[in-house]
Enzyme design. Structure first.
Site, mmCIF file in Angstrom:
data_model
loop_
_atom_site.group_PDB
_atom_site.id
_atom_site.type_symbol
_atom_site.label_atom_id
_atom_site.label_comp_id
_atom_site.label_asym_id
_atom_site.label_seq_id
_atom_site.Cartn_x
_atom_site.Cartn_y
_atom_site.Cartn_z
ATOM 1 C CD1 TRP A 148 0.071 -1.275 3.203
ATOM 2 C CD2 TRP A 148 0.508 0.916 3.253
ATOM 3 N NE1 TRP A 148 0.847 -1.031 4.312
ATOM 4 C CE2 TRP A 148 1.122 0.320 4.380
ATOM 5 C CE3 TRP A 148 0.633 2.302 3.083
ATOM 6 C CZ2 TRP A 148 1.855 1.046 5.304
ATOM 7 C CZ3 TRP A 148 1.368 3.017 4.007
ATOM 8 C CH2 TRP A 148 1.969 2.392 5.101
ATOM 9 C CG ASN A 149 5.142 1.454 1.030
ATOM 10 O OD1 ASN A 149 4.960 0.649 0.108
ATOM 11 N ND2 ASN A 149 6.329 1.663 1.557
ATOM 12 C CE LYS A 172 -3.166 -9.321 -2.503
ATOM 13 N NZ LYS A 172 -3.882 -8.103 -2.242
ATOM 14 N N PRO A 173 -3.430 -5.702 -6.441
ATOM 15 C CG PRO A 173 -5.024 -4.140 -7.111
ATOM 16 C CD PRO A 173 -4.730 -5.594 -7.108
ATOM 17 C CB SER A 175 -6.858 -5.871 0.194
ATOM 18 O OG SER A 175 -5.933 -6.201 1.181
ATOM 19 N N GLY A 225 6.597 -6.339 -0.064
ATOM 20 C CA GLY A 225 5.823 -6.301 1.173
ATOM 21 C C GLY A 225 6.703 -6.648 2.354
ATOM 22 C CD GLU A 247 12.986 -5.082 -4.470
ATOM 23 O OE1 GLU A 247 13.462 -4.575 -3.432
ATOM 24 O OE2 GLU A 247 13.641 -5.238 -5.503
ATOM 25 C CG LEU A 248 11.165 -9.341 1.243
ATOM 26 C CD1 LEU A 248 11.698 -10.620 1.858
ATOM 27 C CD2 LEU A 248 9.690 -9.476 0.910
ATOM 28 C CB CYS A 281 11.054 -0.358 1.919
ATOM 29 S SG CYS A 281 11.296 0.324 0.279
ATOM 30 C CD GLU A 382 9.806 -2.426 7.467
ATOM 31 O OE1 GLU A 382 9.009 -3.375 7.530
ATOM 32 O OE2 GLU A 382 10.243 -1.974 6.402
#
Ligand code: NAD
Length: 479
Positions: A148-149, A172-173, A175, A225, A247-248, A281, A382
């Site tokens: 979402w960011n 899949k955007p 939610s 995510g 990408e975490l 991130c 985080e």
């Protein structure tokens, strides 16, 4: 109120049920009614992408490039509309939303160009009567799962190389922030991509996400995510040996050397720690400042932080909007409390801003902490909130060892005027990207991604194409 639908096999359609997305700056305001895609919808989208792949994979790269260029133009024509939706659903200031959409359009333009540079090799062989040719072909249907960011940019970073390579996609955007991402996908699709090449299914992770991860017809998963979600996806995808890029999360350090140009280091750290309320991130999450310059640095940070204008993202004066949701604000408070209990000192912020205009949104004041150490959660986890913990260190050796004392390895920042010192530090930091005397590691033509538990694979640059291509060796005997 905006209505968000699904795109399956070239048709925009409704789902059996819908849900609402609210404005984080004013939780009474409904931004959109969104189609709640199911596992069945995701299956249909995957089937459509699978059917479309056979011919899309064989199109000329020049044809794919033309469509991507047209898509970039359409996105720019609709930038104001998409940026406004992004601010409404996500909270970020409108100028940051415009920047995000503008960058997404540049990404499409860049991969339009790269599509025509997917070269093969003609390699030497052992026998004069044999020829060996190596070509690169698209891997298949790609499932693109975004957070979402940066819901538009992080989609563009996947969609651009996937389409350029000749993959078809099911998106899949998030939610929680599906509105701008879906409008962006609509703009791209309106360039004239054949039905089934681009599919969009908003919905729950447990339905749409799970189907993408478990359906054997999805050959590639590109995910951005949280680290824990990424590990779960990697485990599940391993059953089918899917190609996975991740990408975490991150916990980026900044090292401020005693010769740092403070006129760059102070605004750089303030911007990168607090921009988008620290929900990035590559946000600066920890600052290690050398003792000789610490007082001046901290004083400058406090002065700059006090000037930041917090407000509704639609207000042109706003520099920081609300946080995205209440749980994130709560976690930020918990990390601050934990640090204070363990001996940290609060120099600025630490609570909600006062005023009627902040009552209905998830606002929080940017926060500066000192006397922090690595026993504190704020230095190890985080936070994803607007906090700058500053730790004074005695040597660069200490700074490097603390900076690397984390499971994450996405980005790091160094501020110094000494070139040799900058080079030594950049080489010793265990991260995918280091920024020296600048507050961002992102560059369209350079690879972006993480070491350690911050990810696998790279986005942006020509290297991102590798994630959507397979090698094929063709060995020919001359008759
Ligand atoms: P998240 O992991 O909760 O969700 C990301 C996406 O995955 C969403 O679309 C979600 O619906 C989906 N998802 C969740 N569980 C799933 C499952 N089991 N199977 C399939 N899909 C699933 O992350 P978030 O809260 O949306 O985003 C914030 C995180 O993203 C932070 O950790 C941040 O550091 C990270 N992030 C990383 C980068 C990067 O480039 N490394 C960039 C931006 C954000």
């Amino acid at each position: 109120m905006k209505a968000v639908q699904m795109l399956i096999d070239g048709d925009w359609r409704s789902a059996e049920s819908t849900y609402y997305v609210f404005n984080p700056a004013n939780i009474d305001e409904v931004v959109a009614e969104v189609a709640l895609g199911t596992r069945r919808d995701a299956q249909e989208a995957i089937e459509a992408a699978y059917r479309a792949f056979a011919s899309w994979a064989r199109t000329s790269p020049f044809e794919r490039a033309e469509l991507l260029k047209k898509a970039a133009t359409i996105v720019m024509e609709r930038i104001e509309e998409i940026a406004r939706l992004l601010t409404l659903e996500n909270g970020k200031p409108l100028k940051d939303s415009r920047k995000e959409i503008g960058f997404a359009a540049r990404v499409l333009q860049y991969y339009a160009e790269e599509a025509t540079r997917i070269f093969g090799e003609w390699v030497p062989t052992i026998s004069p009567s044999i020829r060996s040719i190596v070509i690169r072909q698209p891997v298949g249907v790609a499932g693109l799962i975004v957070p979402w960011n940066f819901p538009v940019d992080l989609l563009a970073w996947k969609l651009g190389p996937a389409l350029a390579a000749g993959c078809t996609v099911v998106i899949k955007p998030s939610s929680e922030a599906p509105v701008a991402a879906t409008e962006f996908a609509r703009a791209v699709n309106d360039a004239g991509f054949p039905p089934g090449v681009i599919n969009v299914v908003p919905g729950r992770a447990s339905e749409v996400g799970t189907e993408l991860v478990e359906n054997p017809k999805v050959a590639k998963l590109a995910f951005t995510g949280e680290t824990e979600t990424g590990k779960h996806i990697l485990e599940k995808a391993a059953r089918h040996l899917k190609r996975v890029s991740l990408e975490l999360g991150g916990n980026a350090p900044a090292i401020v050397c005693d010769d740092a140009p403070l006129e760059v280091a102070i605004p750089g750290c303030v911007r990168r720690a607090f921009s988008h309320m620290g929900q990035i991130c590559i946000s600066i999450n920890r600052v290690y400042v050398l003792e000789g310059i610490a007082d001046a640095f901290i004083e400058g940070v406090l002065e700059a932080t006090a000037k930041i204008k917090i407000g509704n993202g639609l207000d042109p004066e706003t520099e920081l909007g609300p946080m995205f949701r209440e749980e994130l604000r709560q976690r930020t408070k918990e990390h601050i409390e934990d640090a204070l209990e363990k001996g940290a000192r609060l120099l600025y912020g630490g609570s909600e801003p006062e005023g009627e205009e902040y009552k209905k949104g998830f606002f929080f004041t940017p926060t500066v902490l000192v006397d922090v150490d690595h026993r504190m959660r704020i230095m190890r986890e985080e936070t994803f909130g607007p906090v700058m913990p500053i730790m004074v260190v005695r040597s660069l050796e200490e700074a490097v060892s603390l900076a690397n004392d984390t499971r994450y390895g996405l980005a790091a920042y160094v501020f110094t005027k000494d070139l040799s010192r900058a080079i030594e530090l950049t080489e010793r930091l265990e991260v995918g990207g280091v920024a020296v005397n600048v507050n961002d590691v992102t560059e369209l033509q350079a690879p972006f991604g993480g070491w350690k538990q911050s990810g696998i694979g790279r986005e942006l640059s020509r290297h991102a194409l590798d994630g959507y291509l397979e090698y094929k060796h063709i060995r020919i005997g001359l008759a």
